[in-house]
Scaffold this motif. Structure first.
Motif, mmCIF file in Angstrom:
data_model
loop_
_atom_site.group_PDB
_atom_site.id
_atom_site.type_symbol
_atom_site.label_atom_id
_atom_site.label_comp_id
_atom_site.label_asym_id
_atom_site.label_seq_id
_atom_site.Cartn_x
_atom_site.Cartn_y
_atom_site.Cartn_z
ATOM 1 N N SER A 142 0.822 -1.204 0.000
ATOM 2 C CA SER A 142 0.000 0.000 0.000
ATOM 3 C C SER A 142 0.861 1.261 0.000
ATOM 4 O O SER A 142 0.596 2.217 -0.742
ATOM 5 C CB SER A 142 -0.922 -0.004 1.221
ATOM 6 O OG SER A 142 -1.729 1.136 1.243
ATOM 7 N N LYS A 143 1.920 1.256 0.801
ATOM 8 C CA LYS A 143 2.836 2.401 0.832
ATOM 9 C C LYS A 143 3.532 2.578 -0.510
ATOM 10 O O LYS A 143 3.738 3.699 -0.972
ATOM 11 C CB LYS A 143 3.863 2.234 1.944
ATOM 12 C CG LYS A 143 3.286 2.425 3.323
ATOM 13 C CD LYS A 143 4.341 2.214 4.391
ATOM 14 C CE LYS A 143 3.736 2.282 5.780
ATOM 15 N NZ LYS A 143 4.737 2.022 6.830
ATOM 16 N N ASP B 229 1.132 4.137 -2.965
ATOM 17 C CA ASP B 229 1.011 5.569 -2.677
ATOM 18 C C ASP B 229 2.226 6.347 -3.163
ATOM 19 O O ASP B 229 2.103 7.444 -3.726
ATOM 20 C CB ASP B 229 0.826 5.803 -1.178
ATOM 21 C CG ASP B 229 -0.568 5.448 -0.684
ATOM 22 O OD1 ASP B 229 -1.506 5.457 -1.501
ATOM 23 O OD2 ASP B 229 -0.698 5.163 0.522
ATOM 24 N N LYS B 230 3.404 5.789 -2.958
ATOM 25 C CA LYS B 230 4.635 6.460 -3.380
ATOM 26 C C LYS B 230 4.686 6.593 -4.905
ATOM 27 O O LYS B 230 5.032 7.656 -5.433
ATOM 28 C CB LYS B 230 5.846 5.679 -2.872
ATOM 29 C CG LYS B 230 7.159 6.372 -3.114
ATOM 30 C CD LYS B 230 8.301 5.636 -2.455
ATOM 31 C CE LYS B 230 9.626 6.337 -2.687
ATOM 32 N NZ LYS B 230 10.739 5.681 -2.026
ATOM 33 N N ALA C 165 2.128 6.612 -6.920
ATOM 34 C CA ALA C 165 1.088 7.556 -7.322
ATOM 35 C C ALA C 165 1.556 8.995 -7.105
ATOM 36 O O ALA C 165 1.324 9.861 -7.951
ATOM 37 C CB ALA C 165 -0.190 7.290 -6.544
ATOM 38 N N GLY C 166 2.200 9.236 -5.987
ATOM 39 C CA GLY C 166 2.714 10.574 -5.709
ATOM 40 C C GLY C 166 3.751 11.000 -6.728
ATOM 41 O O GLY C 166 3.767 12.155 -7.180
ATOM 42 N N ASP D 198 1.962 11.727 -10.022
ATOM 43 C CA ASP D 198 1.247 12.996 -9.930
ATOM 44 C C ASP D 198 2.222 14.173 -10.006
ATOM 45 O O ASP D 198 1.949 15.180 -10.660
ATOM 46 C CB ASP D 198 0.437 13.044 -8.639
ATOM 47 C CG ASP D 198 -0.653 14.097 -8.665
ATOM 48 O OD1 ASP D 198 -1.217 14.358 -9.747
ATOM 49 O OD2 ASP D 198 -0.954 14.645 -7.593
ATOM 50 N N SER E 139 -4.410 14.024 -11.743
ATOM 51 C CA SER E 139 -4.597 13.666 -10.331
ATOM 52 C C SER E 139 -5.805 12.764 -10.104
ATOM 53 O O SER E 139 -5.717 11.783 -9.363
ATOM 54 C CB SER E 139 -4.744 14.918 -9.470
ATOM 55 O OG SER E 139 -3.533 15.617 -9.420
ATOM 56 N N ARG F 2 -5.541 9.005 -8.715
ATOM 57 C CA ARG F 2 -6.219 8.651 -7.470
ATOM 58 C C ARG F 2 -7.126 7.434 -7.671
ATOM 59 O O ARG F 2 -7.138 6.510 -6.856
ATOM 60 C CB ARG F 2 -7.033 9.853 -6.974
ATOM 61 C CG ARG F 2 -7.499 9.725 -5.560
ATOM 62 C CD ARG F 2 -8.163 11.007 -5.031
ATOM 63 N NE ARG F 2 -7.391 12.201 -5.331
ATOM 64 C CZ ARG F 2 -7.819 13.211 -6.111
ATOM 65 N NH1 ARG F 2 -9.012 13.173 -6.661
ATOM 66 N NH2 ARG F 2 -7.046 14.258 -6.327
ATOM 67 N N THR G 78 -4.975 4.360 -8.157
ATOM 68 C CA THR G 78 -4.354 3.990 -6.886
ATOM 69 C C THR G 78 -5.332 3.190 -6.033
ATOM 70 O O THR G 78 -4.980 2.149 -5.471
ATOM 71 C CB THR G 78 -3.905 5.260 -6.123
ATOM 72 O OG1 THR G 78 -2.946 5.940 -6.918
ATOM 73 C CG2 THR G 78 -3.303 4.926 -4.772
ATOM 74 N N GLN G 79 -6.559 3.671 -5.951
ATOM 75 C CA GLN G 79 -7.556 2.961 -5.138
ATOM 76 C C GLN G 79 -7.855 1.583 -5.713
ATOM 77 O O GLN G 79 -7.976 0.606 -4.976
ATOM 78 C CB GLN G 79 -8.840 3.784 -5.019
ATOM 79 C CG GLN G 79 -9.810 3.209 -4.019
ATOM 80 C CD GLN G 79 -9.203 3.069 -2.633
ATOM 81 O OE1 GLN G 79 -8.654 4.017 -2.097
ATOM 82 N NE2 GLN G 79 -9.270 1.893 -2.047
ATOM 83 N N LYS H 138 -4.987 -0.757 -4.862
ATOM 84 C CA LYS H 138 -5.032 -1.166 -3.455
ATOM 85 C C LYS H 138 -6.140 -2.181 -3.211
ATOM 86 O O LYS H 138 -5.952 -3.156 -2.482
ATOM 87 C CB LYS H 138 -5.244 0.052 -2.559
ATOM 88 C CG LYS H 138 -4.029 0.928 -2.425
ATOM 89 C CD LYS H 138 -4.342 2.084 -1.489
ATOM 90 C CE LYS H 138 -3.159 2.975 -1.273
ATOM 91 N NZ LYS H 138 -3.474 4.062 -0.327
#
Length: 69
Positions: free
Chosen positions: A19-20, A23-24, A26-27, A30, A38, A42, A45-46, A49
């Protein structure tokens, strides 16, 4: 044990790290696109996950949200 069984097992055991990582990534995406995508990032990403959690539960991992641990 097949390849997908091994992957599912790893997803279940390391769901927090995965999950981390999502997120990384995706960041970073972005940031590289300067926020232009974005909403799409997002959403993706969801979905990533959700699938990781689903496969983690199927693999019998001990740290998934449905495992009771």
């Amino acid at each position: 044990m097949g390849f997908m069984d091994k992957v599912k097992g790893m997803l279940g055991q390391h769901s927090d790290k995965i999950s981390k990582g999502i997120d990384k990534a995706a960041g970073m995406a972005d940031s590289k696109t300067k926020g232009k995508y974005s909403n799409q990032i997002r959403t993706g990403t969801q979905k990533a996950k959700d699938q990781a959690q689903k496969y983690g539960r199927e693999g019998g991992g001990g740290k998934g949200p449905q495992s009771g641990s």
